[in-house]
Write an enzyme that holds these catalytic residues in place. Structure first.
Site, PDB file in Angstrom:
ATOM      1  N   ASP A 128      -6.171  -1.364   6.267  1.00  0.00           N
ATOM      2  CA  ASP A 128      -6.299  -2.816   6.085  1.00  0.00           C
ATOM      3  C   ASP A 128      -6.514  -3.196   4.612  1.00  0.00           C
ATOM      4  O   ASP A 128      -6.509  -2.321   3.728  1.00  0.00           O
ATOM      5  CB  ASP A 128      -7.453  -3.309   6.983  1.00  0.00           C
ATOM      6  N   ASP A 185      -2.993 -12.678  11.193  1.00  0.00           N
ATOM      7  CA  ASP A 185      -3.248 -12.149  12.537  1.00  0.00           C
ATOM      8  C   ASP A 185      -2.668 -13.038  13.630  1.00  0.00           C
ATOM      9  O   ASP A 185      -2.764 -14.265  13.583  1.00  0.00           O
ATOM     10  CB  ASP A 185      -4.758 -12.012  12.751  1.00  0.00           C
TER      11      ASP A 185
END
Ligand code: GLA
Length: 387
Positions: A128, A185
């Site tokens: 990430d 997201d």
């Protein structure tokens, strides 16, 4: 150097449904469901735990430590279980000092973490972009972990997740990552799916063998459930989930399931294991689709055309054609074959096989005109044939 991602990776990731609530028993039961619900047979391979799997502090040797309550037997015992089922295991870390949920990240620990993951039998690392040091280029940080993984003694796929920041498409292939998240997201509603889909139409060309554009984990089958408030939303109807799955497949996105597959409905299982759709995604040539818009309805209706490796016993060339209607009313998509290189004068036409109905719907020359319901996606495998 081995090619680790010849086709887009397929699997399951814990984040969409479970968020922070992951543990050994859950992951083992997911592995069991891979077998029982036909996912392994359909080609799904990776079981990935996302953020929140570790203790908040490294040990005295600077090593990551699995959360003692969530994973009382450590990670190695879990990967052994998953490998015994013929599946692979993925874990999560971050280019920054911390993960998005505030657990230790791998910045300046890349090499020790890669060795730790290898010792645990990890096959896949999602990496990430939170708490990234501002003065270091993301490209360098992904390269650093790619280098560490290449030298850890085990084949580990590197799945970048920087949400499309910093022009990632331009440098990610060179960094050694095998897939990369290109959007923010997803959440479990149609608007989110539509937004991601439209934002990536012009980026299809950056997705190819060994470095795939990851449009985020699937929300198919979540239907407004789950324990992760970041993803939880209204859910979608069956047709919208089919469109979501179809477009991700056509765009060469990795297919990472996000719902609780242990309790999925037969409808959800039928979507996720549709072998005709999966075959388009896993086509060995990995070619990207191009987009052709409906000439009189440019904003609402479009086709994705993806050349396939085809069947050498015939013409040697198939096309996958997905026709999408994002509007709220029924609409026509007329695909003019001239636009895909098959003018009438070629003496060739296309036989349309419907990948959701699993039947041939007809042989067309010059054009195919198809009605599409609101938010629907019709998907065809088209064979080139002489008129
Ligand atoms: C970011 C990623 C998500 C998930 C969370 C975990 O938001 O984009 O996919 O990994 O972090 O905290």
């Amino acid at each position: 150097m081995a090619i680790l991602a010849k086709t887009p990776p397929m699997g399951w990731n814990s984040w969409n449904t479970f968020g922070n609530n992951i543990n050994e028993e859950l992951v083992k039961s997911i592995a069991d469901a891979f077998i029982q619900r036909g996912l392994k047979d359909a080609g799904y391979e990776y079981i990935v735990i996302d953020d929140c799997w570790s203790e908040k502090k490294r040990d005295n040797n600077g090593r990551l430590v699995p959360d003692k309550n969530k994973f009382p037997n450590g990670i190695k015992a879990l990967t052994d279980y998953i490998h015994s089922k013929g599946l692979k295991f993925g874990i999560y870390s971050c280019v920054g000092t911390h993960t998005c949920a505030g657990f230790p990240g791998s910045f300046e620990h890349e090499f020790v973490d890669a060795v730790t993951f290898a010792e645990w039998g990890v096959d896949y690392l999602k990496y990430d972009y939170c708490y990234k040091p501002r003065n270091v280029a993301g490209e360098d940080l992904y390269k650093r972990m790619a280098l560490a993984l290449r030298n850890c003694g085990r084949n580990i796929i590197l799945s970048a997740c920087n949400w499309g920041n910093d022009g990632v498409q331009k440098w990610i292939r060179e960094s050694g990552c095998h897939l990369y998240r290109s959007t923010g997201d997803i959440s479990d509603n149609w608007k989110s799916i539509e937004g991601i889909m439209l934002s990536q139409l012009n980026n299809a060309c950056f997705s190819g063998i060994d470095c795939w554009n990851d449009m985020d984990m699937l929300v198919v089958g979540m239907s407004g459930t789950g324990e992760n408030e970041h993803v939880l939303s209204t859910g979608c109807n069956e047709s919208e989930y089919k469109t979501h799955f179809s477009v991700w497949a056509m765009m060469n996105s990795p297919l990472m399931i996000g719902c609780d597959i242990r309790n999925m409905s037969e409808q959800t299982a039928a979507i996720l294991t549709n072998k005709d759709i999966i075959a388009l995604n896993q086509d060995i040539e990995g070619r990207a689709p191009y987009c052709i818009r409906q000439w009189n309805n440019l904003d609402n209706v479009f086709s994705l055309i993806k050349p396939l490796s085809g069947d050498a016993s015939t013409t040697g060339c198939d096309y996958a054609v997905a026709m999408v209607n994002i509007s709220d009313v029924k609409a026509e998509m007329s695909l003019q074959f001239f636009d895909i290189g098959l003018p009438y004068s070629s003496g060739l036409g296309l036989e349309f096989y419907d990948c959701w109905k699993h039947e041939v719907i007809g042989f067309f020359t010059e054009r195919a005109s198809i009605d599409i319901e609101p938010h629907e996606c019709r998907v065809f495998r088209c064979k080139v044939k002489k008129v």
